[in-house]
Design a protein around this motif. Sequence first.
Motif, short mmCIF file in Angstrom:
data_model
loop_
_atom_site.label_atom_id
_atom_site.label_comp_id
_atom_site.label_asym_id
_atom_site.label_seq_id
_atom_site.Cartn_x
_atom_site.Cartn_y
_atom_site.Cartn_z
N THR A 187 65.02 50.70 66.85
CA THR A 187 63.78 50.56 66.09
C THR A 187 62.83 51.74 66.32
O THR A 187 62.96 52.44 67.32
CB THR A 187 63.01 49.27 66.48
OG1 THR A 187 62.57 49.43 67.83
CG2 THR A 187 63.88 48.04 66.37
N PRO A 188 61.90 51.95 65.40
CA PRO A 188 60.90 53.00 65.60
C PRO A 188 60.15 52.82 66.91
O PRO A 188 59.87 53.79 67.60
CB PRO A 188 59.96 52.82 64.41
CG PRO A 188 60.79 52.19 63.35
CD PRO A 188 61.76 51.30 64.09
N ARG A 191 62.10 54.25 69.78
CA ARG A 191 62.05 55.71 69.76
C ARG A 191 60.74 56.21 70.34
O ARG A 191 60.69 57.18 71.08
CB ARG A 191 62.21 56.18 68.31
CG ARG A 191 62.24 57.68 68.12
CD ARG A 191 63.55 58.28 68.57
NE ARG A 191 64.71 57.74 67.93
CZ ARG A 191 65.12 58.05 66.71
NH1 ARG A 191 64.44 58.92 65.99
NH2 ARG A 191 66.19 57.51 66.20
N LYS A 192 59.65 55.49 70.01
CA LYS A 192 58.34 55.92 70.50
C LYS A 192 58.24 55.76 72.02
O LYS A 192 57.57 56.54 72.68
CB LYS A 192 57.23 55.12 69.81
CG LYS A 192 57.10 55.50 68.34
CD LYS A 192 56.09 54.61 67.63
CE LYS A 192 56.11 54.91 66.14
NZ LYS A 192 55.24 53.97 65.41
N TYR A 194 60.67 56.21 74.16
CA TYR A 194 61.32 57.40 74.71
C TYR A 194 60.41 58.63 74.57
O TYR A 194 60.31 59.45 75.47
CB TYR A 194 62.64 57.69 73.98
CG TYR A 194 63.78 56.81 74.40
CD1 TYR A 194 64.42 57.01 75.62
CD2 TYR A 194 64.25 55.79 73.58
CE1 TYR A 194 65.48 56.21 76.01
CE2 TYR A 194 65.31 54.99 73.95
CZ TYR A 194 65.92 55.20 75.17
OH TYR A 194 66.97 54.41 75.56
N ALA A 195 59.75 58.74 73.42
CA ALA A 195 58.91 59.91 73.17
C ALA A 195 57.74 59.95 74.14
O ALA A 195 57.45 60.98 74.75
CB ALA A 195 58.41 59.90 71.72
N ASN A 199 57.55 63.05 76.87
CA ASN A 199 56.45 63.99 76.89
C ASN A 199 55.27 63.36 76.15
O ASN A 199 55.20 63.41 74.93
CB ASN A 199 56.86 65.32 76.24
CG ASN A 199 55.76 66.35 76.26
OD1 ASN A 199 54.61 66.05 76.59
ND2 ASN A 199 56.09 67.58 75.93
N VAL A 201 52.16 64.11 75.88
CA VAL A 201 51.29 64.99 75.10
C VAL A 201 51.92 65.30 73.75
O VAL A 201 51.28 65.19 72.70
CB VAL A 201 51.00 66.29 75.88
CG1 VAL A 201 50.19 67.25 75.03
CG2 VAL A 201 50.26 65.98 77.17
N ALA A 202 53.20 65.66 73.79
CA ALA A 202 53.88 65.98 72.52
C ALA A 202 53.93 64.74 71.62
O ALA A 202 53.83 64.84 70.40
CB ALA A 202 55.28 66.50 72.78
N ALA A 203 54.07 63.56 72.22
CA ALA A 203 54.06 62.33 71.42
C ALA A 203 52.72 62.16 70.73
O ALA A 203 52.65 61.85 69.54
CB ALA A 203 54.38 61.12 72.31
N THR A 204 51.64 62.40 71.47
CA THR A 204 50.30 62.32 70.88
C THR A 204 50.17 63.32 69.73
O THR A 204 49.64 63.00 68.67
CB THR A 204 49.23 62.63 71.95
OG1 THR A 204 49.43 61.76 73.04
CG2 THR A 204 47.84 62.44 71.39
N PHE A 205 50.66 64.53 69.95
CA PHE A 205 50.60 65.57 68.91
C PHE A 205 51.49 65.22 67.72
O PHE A 205 51.45 65.89 66.70
CB PHE A 205 51.01 66.93 69.48
CG PHE A 205 49.85 67.71 70.05
CD1 PHE A 205 49.36 67.40 71.31
CD2 PHE A 205 49.26 68.74 69.34
CE1 PHE A 205 48.29 68.12 71.85
CE2 PHE A 205 48.18 69.45 69.87
CZ PHE A 205 47.70 69.14 71.12
N SER A 206 52.35 64.22 67.86
CA SER A 206 53.16 63.78 66.73
C SER A 206 52.56 62.53 66.09
O SER A 206 53.23 61.85 65.32
CB SER A 206 54.59 63.50 67.17
OG SER A 206 55.21 64.69 67.57
N GLY A 207 51.35 62.19 66.48
CA GLY A 207 50.68 61.06 65.88
C GLY A 207 51.10 59.71 66.43
O GLY A 207 50.82 58.68 65.83
N ILE A 208 51.77 59.70 67.57
CA ILE A 208 52.19 58.43 68.15
C ILE A 208 51.07 57.88 69.03
O ILE A 208 50.56 58.59 69.89
CB ILE A 208 53.48 58.61 68.97
CG1 ILE A 208 54.63 58.91 68.00
CG2 ILE A 208 53.79 57.39 69.81
CD1 ILE A 208 55.91 59.25 68.68
#
Lengths: 324, 503
Positions: A187-188, A191-192, A194-195, A199, A201-208
């Motif tokens: 499921t999404p 995935r989130k 794991y993200a 990382n 910070v990178a997850a935040t920068f991907s809108g998560i």
Amino acid sequence: MAELTRKGLGGFLARQGILVAFAVFMIAFAVANPRFIDIDNVFGVIRSSAILGVMALGVTFVVIGGNLDLSVGSMMSFSTIVVLDLHDKIGPTLAIPSMFLMTMALGAFIGILVGYLKLNSLIVTLGMLSAIHGLTLTYSGGKNMDIADKEGTWFAVFGQGGIAGVPMPILMFAALAIILSIILSRTPFGRKVYAVGGNGVAATFSGIPRARVVFMTYLMSSFCVATAGLIQASRSMGSQNTVGQGMELEVLAAVILGGASLLGGAGTIFKTVIGVLILGFIQNGLLLLGLAFYAQYVVTWIIIILAVWLDIAAKRGGLWSRIA
Amino acid sequence: MTDQTPALRLEGIVKTFPGVRALDGVSFTVMPGEVHALMGENGAGKSTLMKVLGGILAPNEGQIFIEEQPTIMSSPMNAKAKGVVFIHQELSLADELSVAENIWLGELPKKSFGRVDWTKLYDETDAILKTLNVGFDARKRVGDLSIANQQMVEIARALTVEPRAVIFDEPTASLTDAEKVVLFEVISDLQSRGVGVIYISHRMEEIFKITDRISVLRDGQYRGTLNTAETNEEEVTHLMIGRTLDLSRNAVTHEMGEVALEVRSLSCGDLFSDVSFTVRRGEVVGFYGLVGAGRTEIAETLFGLREPSSGTIHLGGEEVTINSPADAIKRGISLVPEDRKGQGLILGMNCRDNMTLPQVSDLTAGPFVSDGAEVAIFDQYRDKLDIRTPGWRQTVGNLSGGNQQKIVIGKWLSMRPEVLIVDEPTRGIDVGSKSEIHNLIRELASQGYAVIVISSEMPEVLHVSDRIVAMFSGRVMREFTAEEVTEDSLIQAISGIGADKVA
């Protein structure tokens, strides 16, 4: 010129160490005591691992999300005591959902502290270990809980029932493992997780929404704890208020043993199940060898150290490193 | 030079990793008193070669000679003891310790009972610092120094032994122009002392300014050595990537559409204030300025990571408030962040999952992530951006810098944004991939995207932009069109010279 570290025995142990160690243990136990591989014993080990296993499933989410949960042991005592107490007061049909709500409220509280306030999860959950223990003692007035009429209730079904000869705790563990495995891998939301753990910070920068994801992992962990508490209460129909004490470390040992990285971002439900079983068989094997039950506390510690060492060794490709 | 003994000579170095021949018989020679550039695209084998030289990796074949003595480097300490010293791109200093303690870390001078001989420590350190002509002393806390001065501390550390060869790995990456001058002086001083210098950099101007010879690696193979005085950028580039590059200014123009983004008097605390600009569809607007001029902060504000203290943002003519990255994404703003590894990618995740991360919630079949939809997106952008990877399952951390950056760009293009913000699109990326990314940015604009490019590299800004916004200390100093801009006027604008002339 020869390779320095990456090949040879060290590198192999670093990558496959846990399976090697497990195989050696199993063979040694089986030779020392043939009863170890007896089908009844194997079944027994899985059944007695189910409670720990259910808790480990939830903690797997938390750990992959990059945090720790050391509160699960005392939280499990809490759910067990609460459901036993409410059983006699409002009946099992209402007691079970009430207990789930109360336990998940604790999970949500931790989720707010770690997720939204971004407090260190080790400190928060270590503190909660103590606070929830106090809450349980206050709730129970320091007394143990027992169901008064053990014959006149269907409540025993979760701990003592079974379908087609398979004990209910095993069925619940298996069902939960399958559902959570699908959530994590397909499921999404999974995935989130794991993200965010891989990382943040990178997850935040991907809108998560990092905070919400961390919050959810703690909520799921508390749901699993409530399920474990239900099985525990139903199996014994009465309980001490310290029933889950020390389990947080065993749960963590199983999760790390399964290969979830303490740094977050890696691990699977399947691997955690393997970790739970390895831990269960090792403890059982040592009992059969005649070691006192108390020795298990030391063994758990040794397993944690070994698992953490192998985790870091697998990353750097050797059992030790000059640099890190 | 021929009658001298080489300071350092590598012969036929081979290093293999499972499945890869990272170094394939590399040989080269550094003479004493020479500055020798080592160039190559990312993944060409420069870092592996340096790790072999520094004793971190053992070569499978080949031999290292120091002053013609065959040598085996068994560890970084061992390499240093033999006079081979590294100045790393990423500094490895302890912030809380003094300059002297950092320089002598691990080998502090001792008195009886193991007590540190502070007098000796500070005296010896000050003696070294004096030769470097720096403006700080041995007692200074390292954390209080600028990046450039911290680099000087690293260099001072190299001078505690009698160095035969000093290797500089991208030393100017975070230095200002003035700081670079000081660094180059130190290098030329080392040179005059007869030390062999290996200088690794992607920046051609520097290479041509300070080096004597240039050796080039490509795909782990030694491609040749050129005398700097007798060659030019094209020849070096050709050797590095096997083809020639167009480094001219952007000349192609295309139709511009309506205004996609308009920012009016936007301010955010002390970070930037009163910033106004517009970006049209089909236009590339370059933001140029020094580090700390507030450019990244503007991007982060547009992307919902910072809250503006005043001013308005208009998208397609409509005023909007952007509260979070999720909000920005929903409104069609994409940000390719400055720090690829820290902000752009989840290094432990595979290529496909990284690329589809912002939209994973929408790529579903029922409650589950749709494998097919994800792979389709990955395939599409892999082909479009020419991402070189063995497959989508490859962990992103294993790709070269250029390919990693393309994954980040692909991730945001696949969101089909109205406004694409690219912060330092080619930082740490080799020349070949650099021009590919520049062409890509131009192409995106021609397809109607509104693009903002933030860069600290002037050639890059000049090359890709239709318009350039020059910033200094949180303020927009001037706007240039591609036709009117000159390097001089741009430099003046970003250094705050003539600030009062601007409205």
